[in-house]
Design a protein around this motif. Structure first.
Motif: not given
Ligand SMILES: Cc1ncc(C[n+]2csc(CCOP(=O)(O)OP(=O)(O)O)c2C)c(N)n1
Ligand code: SF4
Length: 342
Positions: A216, A242, A280
């Motif tokens: 992410y 992330r 993503e």
């Protein structure tokens, strides 16, 4: 707490901007949709008494981001902080404004320390304890970049949040690799053939993070704190590396009025200079459409770091180059539907 919200028929659904940063909007939506900050049960992880400047975008962004992460982890959170304004204004020894487990080590190694914290929790069987790392753009895009890339490449279970105020603010506004072209800083003075920061330099860490194909990547701004909270909550619902890059105006470094912090953050988005998107595994999945496109001059004019662009005729050409960068973002990230453009 009683939820007195009347459910609205489909035809009267609230538009996103009615429940964005506006507190009144919180009263119009169901409790589940309200911002974390609207809840009396928020953790106040970054509490009062810190020494940030008035109107500091970094303080605001960190408060919303960390409280959102605290909510989603039930307070089982450890934060690792790089050196920089956020660390300095929150922890003048022997005081602290942090109400969570919080570590500071060095300017350049927040990502590596967070990796170690996450590994230690895993070894101890404390799976419920999650880790975030945070730092300014200097600590992220420059000195901490190697550690960050390593964290991405190993897919370590850490959410790294960069608060991008576009220079090394804590030490007196020196240029970083996130400083925009033409901006005046202490190390890119507004003089000579190319006044301010030179064009064609710098880097986009969100794009570089995407190239690592981590689970992410998102960008956000303090103009839409609801969106920032949503992205932090989404990121904490995932595992692996992330990255969230938050645009945070700095009145001191940008030479802007402290009451203009939110307005400038919004104009950065509406001009196209700061694209707001999510990705993503290396692929863009969503981008925030510009509602009312404005020329870049609307964003540049209220900031003294760009004042030289408006002081001589040659500035026009540099403004045009900045406009071209905004236009490129609009196309690359599909920021408009083709309507309402400047
Ligand atoms: C190795 C090392 N070099 C330099 C410094 C001095 N220093 C402390 S904070 C800072 C600037 C931080 O800038 P940034 O990461 O952009 O965060 P900001 O203060 O803008 O939030 C610098 C240069 C340091 N602490 N350690
Ligand atoms: S210098 Fe900028 S980033 Fe640092 S505390 Fe002041 S407003 Fe915030």
């Amino acid at each position: 707490m009683n939820d007195t919200t009347v459910s609205l028929p489909e035809s009267q659904k609230l538009r996103f901007y009615q429940k964005g940063t506006f507190t009144v909007g919180n009263r119009l939506v169901s409790e589940a949709e309200r911002s974390v900050q609207a809840s009396i049960n928020r953790s106040n992880a970054l509490t009062c008494g810190h020494r940030a400047c008035q109107g500091c975008g970094e303080a605001l962004g960190a408060r919303y981001a960390v409280d959102a992460a605290m909510r989603v982890t039930n307070g089982q959170l450890i934060a690792v902080n790089a050196t920089g304004c956020l660390e300095v204004f929150t922890t003048p020894f022997p005081e602290t404004s942090w109400q969570l487990a919080w570590l500071h080590s060095l300017f350049g190694n927040a990502a590596a320390v967070a990796t170690g914290v996450a590994a230690a929790m895993r070894v101890k069987g404390r799976k419920e304890v999650r880790t975030i790392a945070q730092g300014g753009d200097g600590g992220t895009t420059d000195i901490g970049f190697g550690c960050l890339s390593g964290m991405f490449e190993r897919n370590d279970d850490v959410l790294y949040i960069c608060y991008d105020n576009e220079a090394y603010m804590n030490t007196g506004v020196q240029r970083s690799s996130a400083t925009p072209p033409a901006a005046r800083t202490a190390t890119t003075p507004a003089m000579g053939e190319e006044p301010g920061n030179v064009f064609g330099t710098g880097k986009s860490v969100p794009r570089i993070a995407m190239a690592h194909e981590i689970p992410y990547v998102a960008t956000a701004t303090v103009a839409d704190l609801h969106d920032l909270e949503r992205k932090v909550i989404k990121a904490m619902g995932m595992h692996g590396a992330r990255y969230i890059h938050v645009h945070v105006p700095c009145p001191l470094g940008w030479g802007s009025a402290s009451h203009d912090t939110i307005r400038l953050a919004r104009l950065a988005v509406e001009s196209g200079l700061f694209p707001v998107f999510e990705a993503e595994h290396g692929v863009v999945t969503a981008s925030r459409k510009i509602r009312h496109r404005v020329p870049v001059t609307d964003y540049l004019k209220p900031q003294k770091r760009f004042a030289h662009l408006f002081a001589c005729p040659e500035g026009e050409q540099r403004i045009a180059r900045l406009q071209a960068l905004a236009d490129r973002n609009v196309v690359e990230f599909h920021l408009t539907d083709g309507e309402g453009d400047a």
